[in-house]
Design a protein around this motif. Sequence first.
Motif, PDB file in Angstrom:
ATOM      1  N   GLY A   1      -1.139 -39.837 -49.757  1.00 39.39           N
ATOM      2  CA  GLY A   1      -1.150 -39.262 -50.940  1.00 39.39           C
ATOM      3  C   GLY A   1      -2.373 -38.173 -51.187  1.00 39.39           C
ATOM      4  N   LYS A   2      -3.200 -37.930 -50.128  1.00 39.56           N
ATOM      5  CA  LYS A   2      -4.304 -37.171 -50.134  1.00 39.56           C
ATOM      6  C   LYS A   2      -3.942 -35.659 -50.321  1.00 39.56           C
ATOM      7  CE  LYS A   2      -7.292 -40.378 -47.701  1.00 39.56           C
ATOM      8  NZ  LYS A   2      -8.241 -40.728 -46.476  1.00 39.56           N
ATOM      9  N   LYS A   3      -4.686 -35.092 -51.076  1.00 37.51           N
ATOM     10  CA  LYS A   3      -4.665 -33.408 -51.031  1.00 37.51           C
ATOM     11  C   LYS A   3      -4.718 -32.765 -49.880  1.00 37.51           C
ATOM     12  CE  LYS A   3      -5.282 -32.147 -55.876  1.00 37.51           C
ATOM     13  NZ  LYS A   3      -6.202 -31.258 -56.776  1.00 37.51           N
ATOM     14  N   GLU A   4      -5.810 -33.135 -49.403  1.00 36.21           N
ATOM     15  CA  GLU A   4      -5.894 -32.559 -47.888  1.00 36.21           C
ATOM     16  C   GLU A   4      -6.010 -33.902 -46.653  1.00 36.21           C
ATOM     17  OE1 GLU A   4      -9.062 -30.110 -47.265  1.00 36.21           O
ATOM     18  OE2 GLU A   4      -8.852 -29.577 -49.250  1.00 36.21           O
ATOM     19  N   PRO A   5      -4.646 -34.129 -46.510  1.00 37.41           N
ATOM     20  CA  PRO A   5      -4.385 -35.747 -45.448  1.00 37.41           C
ATOM     21  C   PRO A   5      -5.363 -35.487 -44.106  1.00 37.41           C
ATOM     22  CG  PRO A   5      -2.642 -34.197 -45.495  1.00 37.41           C
ATOM     23  CD  PRO A   5      -3.428 -33.632 -46.408  1.00 37.41           C
ATOM     24  N   ASP A   6      -5.991 -36.460 -43.849  1.00 36.07           N
ATOM     25  CA  ASP A   6      -6.725 -36.529 -42.368  1.00 36.07           C
ATOM     26  C   ASP A   6      -5.527 -37.484 -41.673  1.00 36.07           C
ATOM     27  OD1 ASP A   6      -6.475 -39.278 -43.549  1.00 36.07           O
ATOM     28  OD2 ASP A   6      -8.890 -39.334 -43.567  1.00 36.07           O
ATOM     29  N   ASP A   7      -5.906 -37.873 -40.596  1.00 33.64           N
ATOM     30  CA  ASP A   7      -4.937 -38.501 -39.423  1.00 33.64           C
ATOM     31  C   ASP A   7      -4.714 -39.657 -39.985  1.00 33.64           C
ATOM     32  OD1 ASP A   7      -5.119 -36.127 -37.628  1.00 33.64           O
ATOM     33  OD2 ASP A   7      -6.583 -37.102 -36.224  1.00 33.64           O
ATOM     34  N   LYS A   8      -5.582 -40.448 -40.502  1.00 36.61           N
ATOM     35  CA  LYS A   8      -5.065 -41.618 -41.027  1.00 36.61           C
ATOM     36  C   LYS A   8      -3.784 -41.367 -42.027  1.00 36.61           C
ATOM     37  CE  LYS A   8      -9.720 -43.864 -40.304  1.00 36.61           C
ATOM     38  NZ  LYS A   8     -10.635 -44.474 -40.807  1.00 36.61           N
ATOM     39  N   GLY A   9      -4.218 -40.441 -42.982  1.00 37.16           N
ATOM     40  CA  GLY A   9      -3.188 -40.073 -44.029  1.00 37.16           C
ATOM     41  C   GLY A   9      -1.830 -39.688 -43.471  1.00 37.16           C
ATOM     42  N   ARG A  10      -2.077 -38.991 -42.371  1.00 37.14           N
ATOM     43  CA  ARG A  10      -0.892 -38.510 -41.530  1.00 37.14           C
ATOM     44  C   ARG A  10      -0.068 -39.418 -40.953  1.00 37.14           C
ATOM     45  NH1 ARG A  10      -2.474 -34.657 -37.456  1.00 37.14           N
ATOM     46  NH2 ARG A  10      -0.266 -34.745 -36.914  1.00 37.14           N
ATOM     47  N   LEU A  11      -0.649 -40.426 -40.210  1.00 34.44           N
ATOM     48  CA  LEU A  11      -0.022 -41.691 -39.919  1.00 34.44           C
ATOM     49  C   LEU A  11       0.702 -42.400 -40.975  1.00 34.44           C
ATOM     50  CD1 LEU A  11       0.663 -43.454 -37.551  1.00 34.44           C
ATOM     51  CD2 LEU A  11      -1.511 -44.395 -37.632  1.00 34.44           C
ATOM     52  N   ALA A  12      -0.124 -42.662 -42.031  1.00 37.59           N
ATOM     53  CA  ALA A  12       0.435 -43.434 -43.100  1.00 37.59           C
ATOM     54  C   ALA A  12       1.688 -42.922 -43.807  1.00 37.59           C
ATOM     55  CB  ALA A  12      -0.734 -43.679 -44.234  1.00 37.59           C
ATOM     56  N   ASP A  13       1.697 -41.541 -43.944  1.00 39.22           N
ATOM     57  CA  ASP A  13       2.811 -40.898 -44.415  1.00 39.22           C
ATOM     58  C   ASP A  13       3.852 -40.791 -43.561  1.00 39.22           C
ATOM     59  OD1 ASP A  13       1.946 -39.896 -46.899  1.00 39.22           O
ATOM     60  OD2 ASP A  13       0.936 -37.979 -45.721  1.00 39.22           O
ATOM     61  N   TRP A  14       3.950 -40.816 -42.231  1.00 42.50           N
ATOM     62  CA  TRP A  14       4.782 -40.973 -41.121  1.00 42.50           C
ATOM     63  C   TRP A  14       5.286 -42.295 -41.121  1.00 42.50           C
ATOM     64  CZ3 TRP A  14       5.061 -44.066 -36.822  1.00 42.50           C
ATOM     65  CH2 TRP A  14       5.911 -43.919 -35.917  1.00 42.50           C
ATOM     66  N   MET A  15       4.728 -43.319 -41.436  1.00 38.98           N
ATOM     67  CA  MET A  15       5.112 -44.833 -41.348  1.00 38.98           C
ATOM     68  C   MET A  15       6.030 -44.994 -42.706  1.00 38.98           C
ATOM     69  SD  MET A  15       1.582 -46.701 -40.401  1.00 38.98           S
ATOM     70  CE  MET A  15       1.668 -47.938 -41.374  1.00 38.98           C
ATOM     71  N   PHE A  16       5.563 -44.354 -43.718  1.00 40.27           N
ATOM     72  CA  PHE A  16       6.476 -44.553 -45.047  1.00 40.27           C
ATOM     73  C   PHE A  16       7.844 -43.927 -44.976  1.00 40.27           C
ATOM     74  CE2 PHE A  16       7.698 -42.595 -48.908  1.00 40.27           C
ATOM     75  CZ  PHE A  16       7.832 -43.869 -49.656  1.00 40.27           C
ATOM     76  N   TYR A  17       7.883 -42.799 -43.923  1.00 41.59           N
ATOM     77  CA  TYR A  17       9.014 -42.202 -43.924  1.00 41.59           C
ATOM     78  C   TYR A  17       9.981 -42.655 -42.631  1.00 41.59           C
ATOM     79  CZ  TYR A  17       7.622 -39.237 -47.721  1.00 41.59           C
ATOM     80  OH  TYR A  17       7.259 -38.437 -48.845  1.00 41.59           O
ATOM     81  N   ASP A  18       9.352 -43.571 -41.676  1.00 39.34           N
ATOM     82  CA  ASP A  18      10.023 -43.880 -40.880  1.00 39.34           C
ATOM     83  C   ASP A  18      10.703 -45.297 -40.951  1.00 39.34           C
ATOM     84  OD1 ASP A  18      11.176 -44.837 -38.171  1.00 39.34           O
ATOM     85  OD2 ASP A  18       9.348 -44.791 -37.459  1.00 39.34           O
ATOM     86  N   HIS A  19      12.098 -45.003 -40.932  1.00 32.31           N
ATOM     87  CA  HIS A  19      12.750 -46.478 -41.604  1.00 32.31           C
ATOM     88  C   HIS A  19      12.973 -47.598 -40.551  1.00 32.31           C
ATOM     89  CE1 HIS A  19      13.864 -44.457 -45.268  1.00 32.31           C
ATOM     90  NE2 HIS A  19      14.250 -43.535 -44.585  1.00 32.31           N
ATOM     91  N   GLU A  20      12.512 -47.200 -39.410  1.00 31.70           N
ATOM     92  CA  GLU A  20      12.654 -48.213 -38.243  1.00 31.70           C
ATOM     93  C   GLU A  20      11.173 -48.894 -38.130  1.00 31.70           C
ATOM     94  OE1 GLU A  20      15.305 -48.929 -36.777  1.00 31.70           O
ATOM     95  OE2 GLU A  20      16.393 -47.425 -38.236  1.00 31.70           O
ATOM     96  N   PHE A  21      10.037 -48.168 -38.722  1.00 24.78           N
ATOM     97  CA  PHE A  21       8.831 -49.009 -38.572  1.00 24.78           C
ATOM     98  C   PHE A  21       8.900 -50.426 -38.826  1.00 24.78           C
ATOM     99  CE2 PHE A  21       4.538 -49.916 -39.579  1.00 24.78           C
ATOM    100  CZ  PHE A  21       3.835 -49.309 -38.413  1.00 24.78           C
ATOM    101  N   PRO A  22       8.138 -51.103 -38.141  1.00 26.25           N
ATOM    102  CA  PRO A  22       8.176 -52.601 -38.481  1.00 26.25           C
ATOM    103  C   PRO A  22       7.173 -52.989 -39.693  1.00 26.25           C
ATOM    104  CG  PRO A  22       6.829 -52.187 -36.527  1.00 26.25           C
ATOM    105  CD  PRO A  22       7.323 -50.938 -37.051  1.00 26.25           C
ATOM    106  N   LYS A  23       7.597 -52.628 -40.627  1.00 26.30           N
ATOM    107  CA  LYS A  23       7.021 -52.708 -42.162  1.00 26.30           C
ATOM    108  C   LYS A  23       6.486 -54.134 -42.422  1.00 26.30           C
ATOM    109  CE  LYS A  23       8.739 -48.579 -44.022  1.00 26.30           C
ATOM    110  NZ  LYS A  23       9.698 -47.606 -43.415  1.00 26.30           N
TER     111      LYS A  23
END
Length: 73
Positions: A13-35
């Motif tokens: 949820g950062k205005k200007e996402p860094d790589d950590k934010g990009r990975l976190a966003d991807w994990m959130f939207y990936d329904h198969e990720f081992p949450k």
Amino acid sequence: MRSFYHYALTYRGKKEPDDKGRLADWMFYDHEFPKQSADYHEISNYLEWNSPFTNALSVFDELWDAYKLNDLE
């Protein structure tokens, strides 16, 4: 102990996402990720097969180190 996924969501949820934010966003939207996992090898293996961007594994390693340090506090 909370899962790695729940820890990583703190980087979303950062205005200007860094790589950590990009990975976190991807994990959130990936329904198969081992949450629910707190196992390094399970998550690392998943990312090796489903890496969302070039340096995702190195970003994961950085986040994992911070996750483990946070767990010790």
